[in-house]
Design a protein around this motif. Structure first.
Motif, PDB file in Angstrom:
ATOM      1  N   GLN A   1      -8.152 181.324 -59.479  1.00  0.00           N
ATOM      2  CA  GLN A   1      -7.885 180.123 -60.263  1.00  0.00           C
ATOM      3  C   GLN A   1      -6.409 180.070 -60.626  1.00  0.00           C
ATOM      4  O   GLN A   1      -5.786 181.091 -60.897  1.00  0.00           O
ATOM      5  CB  GLN A   1      -8.722 180.132 -61.544  1.00  0.00           C
ATOM      6  CG  GLN A   1      -8.587 178.878 -62.366  1.00  0.00           C
ATOM      7  CD  GLN A   1      -9.447 178.905 -63.628  1.00  0.00           C
ATOM      8  OE1 GLN A   1     -10.071 179.899 -63.963  1.00  0.00           O
ATOM      9  NE2 GLN A   1      -9.464 177.800 -64.329  1.00  0.00           N
ATOM     10  N   VAL A   2      -5.863 178.861 -60.628  1.00  0.00           N
ATOM     11  CA  VAL A   2      -4.531 178.607 -61.173  1.00  0.00           C
ATOM     12  C   VAL A   2      -4.759 178.118 -62.595  1.00  0.00           C
ATOM     13  O   VAL A   2      -5.535 177.194 -62.819  1.00  0.00           O
ATOM     14  CB  VAL A   2      -3.758 177.556 -60.351  1.00  0.00           C
ATOM     15  CG1 VAL A   2      -2.437 177.228 -61.019  1.00  0.00           C
ATOM     16  CG2 VAL A   2      -3.550 178.035 -58.920  1.00  0.00           C
TER      17      VAL A   2
ATOM     18  N   TYR B   1      -0.061 180.602 -64.122  1.00  0.00           N
ATOM     19  CA  TYR B   1      -0.276 181.822 -63.349  1.00  0.00           C
ATOM     20  C   TYR B   1      -1.513 181.624 -62.478  1.00  0.00           C
ATOM     21  O   TYR B   1      -2.336 180.738 -62.732  1.00  0.00           O
ATOM     22  CB  TYR B   1      -0.447 183.051 -64.263  1.00  0.00           C
ATOM     23  CG  TYR B   1      -1.722 183.066 -65.067  1.00  0.00           C
ATOM     24  CD1 TYR B   1      -2.848 183.740 -64.619  1.00  0.00           C
ATOM     25  CD2 TYR B   1      -1.809 182.395 -66.287  1.00  0.00           C
ATOM     26  CE1 TYR B   1      -4.016 183.748 -65.357  1.00  0.00           C
ATOM     27  CE2 TYR B   1      -2.967 182.397 -67.030  1.00  0.00           C
ATOM     28  CZ  TYR B   1      -4.080 183.079 -66.563  1.00  0.00           C
ATOM     29  OH  TYR B   1      -5.231 183.079 -67.295  1.00  0.00           O
ATOM     30  N   LYS B   2      -1.611 182.426 -61.448  1.00  0.00           N
ATOM     31  CA  LYS B   2      -2.773 182.404 -60.581  1.00  0.00           C
ATOM     32  C   LYS B   2      -3.325 183.815 -60.510  1.00  0.00           C
ATOM     33  O   LYS B   2      -2.567 184.771 -60.357  1.00  0.00           O
ATOM     34  CB  LYS B   2      -2.404 181.923 -59.166  1.00  0.00           C
ATOM     35  CG  LYS B   2      -3.580 181.904 -58.203  1.00  0.00           C
ATOM     36  CD  LYS B   2      -3.184 181.379 -56.834  1.00  0.00           C
ATOM     37  CE  LYS B   2      -4.399 181.297 -55.921  1.00  0.00           C
ATOM     38  NZ  LYS B   2      -4.058 180.711 -54.615  1.00  0.00           N
ATOM     39  N   TYR B   3      -4.631 183.933 -60.641  1.00  0.00           N
ATOM     40  CA  TYR B   3      -5.257 185.240 -60.423  1.00  0.00           C
ATOM     41  C   TYR B   3      -6.177 185.138 -59.213  1.00  0.00           C
ATOM     42  O   TYR B   3      -6.780 184.099 -58.949  1.00  0.00           O
ATOM     43  CB  TYR B   3      -6.009 185.737 -61.661  1.00  0.00           C
ATOM     44  CG  TYR B   3      -7.248 184.952 -62.003  1.00  0.00           C
ATOM     45  CD1 TYR B   3      -8.463 185.199 -61.357  1.00  0.00           C
ATOM     46  CD2 TYR B   3      -7.223 183.963 -62.975  1.00  0.00           C
ATOM     47  CE1 TYR B   3      -9.596 184.481 -61.660  1.00  0.00           C
ATOM     48  CE2 TYR B   3      -8.353 183.241 -63.293  1.00  0.00           C
ATOM     49  CZ  TYR B   3      -9.541 183.508 -62.630  1.00  0.00           C
ATOM     50  OH  TYR B   3     -10.662 182.787 -62.935  1.00  0.00           O
TER      51      TYR B   3
ATOM     52  N   GLY C   1     -16.374 189.117 -67.269  1.00  0.00           N
ATOM     53  CA  GLY C   1     -15.877 189.482 -68.592  1.00  0.00           C
ATOM     54  C   GLY C   1     -14.398 189.830 -68.557  1.00  0.00           C
ATOM     55  O   GLY C   1     -13.628 189.451 -69.448  1.00  0.00           O
ATOM     56  N   LEU C   2     -14.003 190.541 -67.517  1.00  0.00           N
ATOM     57  CA  LEU C   2     -12.596 190.916 -67.341  1.00  0.00           C
ATOM     58  C   LEU C   2     -11.720 189.666 -67.182  1.00  0.00           C
ATOM     59  O   LEU C   2     -10.654 189.572 -67.795  1.00  0.00           O
ATOM     60  CB  LEU C   2     -12.459 191.819 -66.115  1.00  0.00           C
ATOM     61  CG  LEU C   2     -11.167 192.570 -65.965  1.00  0.00           C
ATOM     62  CD1 LEU C   2     -11.148 193.741 -66.940  1.00  0.00           C
ATOM     63  CD2 LEU C   2     -11.027 193.086 -64.549  1.00  0.00           C
ATOM     64  N   ILE C   3     -12.175 188.714 -66.397  1.00  0.00           N
ATOM     65  CA  ILE C   3     -11.434 187.463 -66.200  1.00  0.00           C
ATOM     66  C   ILE C   3     -11.300 186.717 -67.528  1.00  0.00           C
ATOM     67  O   ILE C   3     -10.233 186.177 -67.839  1.00  0.00           O
ATOM     68  CB  ILE C   3     -12.104 186.590 -65.118  1.00  0.00           C
ATOM     69  CG1 ILE C   3     -11.938 187.247 -63.738  1.00  0.00           C
ATOM     70  CG2 ILE C   3     -11.529 185.178 -65.110  1.00  0.00           C
ATOM     71  CD1 ILE C   3     -12.787 186.626 -62.639  1.00  0.00           C
ATOM     72  N   THR C   4     -12.363 186.705 -68.319  1.00  0.00           N
ATOM     73  CA  THR C   4     -12.317 186.051 -69.630  1.00  0.00           C
ATOM     74  C   THR C   4     -11.265 186.696 -70.522  1.00  0.00           C
ATOM     75  O   THR C   4     -10.498 185.995 -71.187  1.00  0.00           O
ATOM     76  CB  THR C   4     -13.705 186.097 -70.303  1.00  0.00           C
ATOM     77  OG1 THR C   4     -14.633 185.393 -69.470  1.00  0.00           O
ATOM     78  CG2 THR C   4     -13.679 185.458 -71.684  1.00  0.00           C
ATOM     79  N   THR C   5     -11.211 188.030 -70.532  1.00  0.00           N
ATOM     80  CA  THR C   5     -10.211 188.705 -71.376  1.00  0.00           C
ATOM     81  C   THR C   5      -8.797 188.428 -70.873  1.00  0.00           C
ATOM     82  O   THR C   5      -7.873 188.305 -71.676  1.00  0.00           O
ATOM     83  CB  THR C   5     -10.440 190.231 -71.458  1.00  0.00           C
ATOM     84  OG1 THR C   5     -10.266 190.823 -70.177  1.00  0.00           O
ATOM     85  CG2 THR C   5     -11.814 190.557 -72.020  1.00  0.00           C
TER      86      THR C   5
END
Length: 170
Positions: free
Chosen positions: A37-38, A104-106, A153-157
């Motif tokens: 996601q950007v 940012y993009k992950y 959960g990691l993405i949320t944090t």
């Protein structure tokens, strides 16, 4: 009576696990499990970089062992880590964070159950047969469910940390 109650609880637990969505988002190019996601956020590339590095440090026991690439000038951080560690073996993945001013993009990909001597590895986008995975479907689903929960959960944090205002107080 206790045996009947125990059996009923066990059956309901298995049905609940089976009913859960155990699918992962699939990258259209690689056809592998991938979250991407950007995200638009306030802050310069350098500010976002600092937040991302701080997030890595707070999320992992040793961020130095996790971070494989740290290029502040390019605005890119790549980390490899264990998303879930089951008795049958670890699920590993790669997180790439690319930073620019105001966004940012992950990309979280390479999501793979590594197995061990008794259990062969497989990608979490797969639905391996019990024969291929050398384990019961319940164990396969449990690995997928726990991995998905941990990853999401990691993405949320990460999103929370990147959106947080920097405090100037000690």
């Amino acid at each position: 009576m206790k045996k009947i109650l125990l059996i009923a609880i066990l059956v309901l637990s298995v049905k609940t696990l089976i009913a859960q969505d155990l699918t992962f988002p699939i990258d259209s190019v690689t056809q592998k499990a991938s979250y991407s996601q950007v995200v638009q956020v306030k802050g310069s590339k350098n500010e976002l970089y600092s937040k991302a590095i701080e997030w890595f440090a707070s999320m992992f026991k040793s961020s130095k062992n996790v971070i494989q690439l740290d290029d502040k000038d390019a605005g890119k951080i790549i980390g490899k880590f264990v998303a879930y560690d089951s008795n049958q073996g670890p699920v590993t993945c790669t997180l790439t964070i690319m930073l620019k001013d105001e966004k940012y993009k992950y990309i979280l990909d390479n999501i793979y159950f590594n197995g061990n001597r008794s259990y062969p590895g497989w990608g979490l986008e797969e639905n391996p047969s019990m024969l291929k995975a050398n384990m019961f479907k319940y164990a396969i689903n449990s690995i997928k469910k726990n991995s998905k929960q941990n990853i999401e959960g990691l993405i949320t944090t990460l999103k929370t940390a990147m959106e947080a205002e920097k405090s100037t107080e000690f």
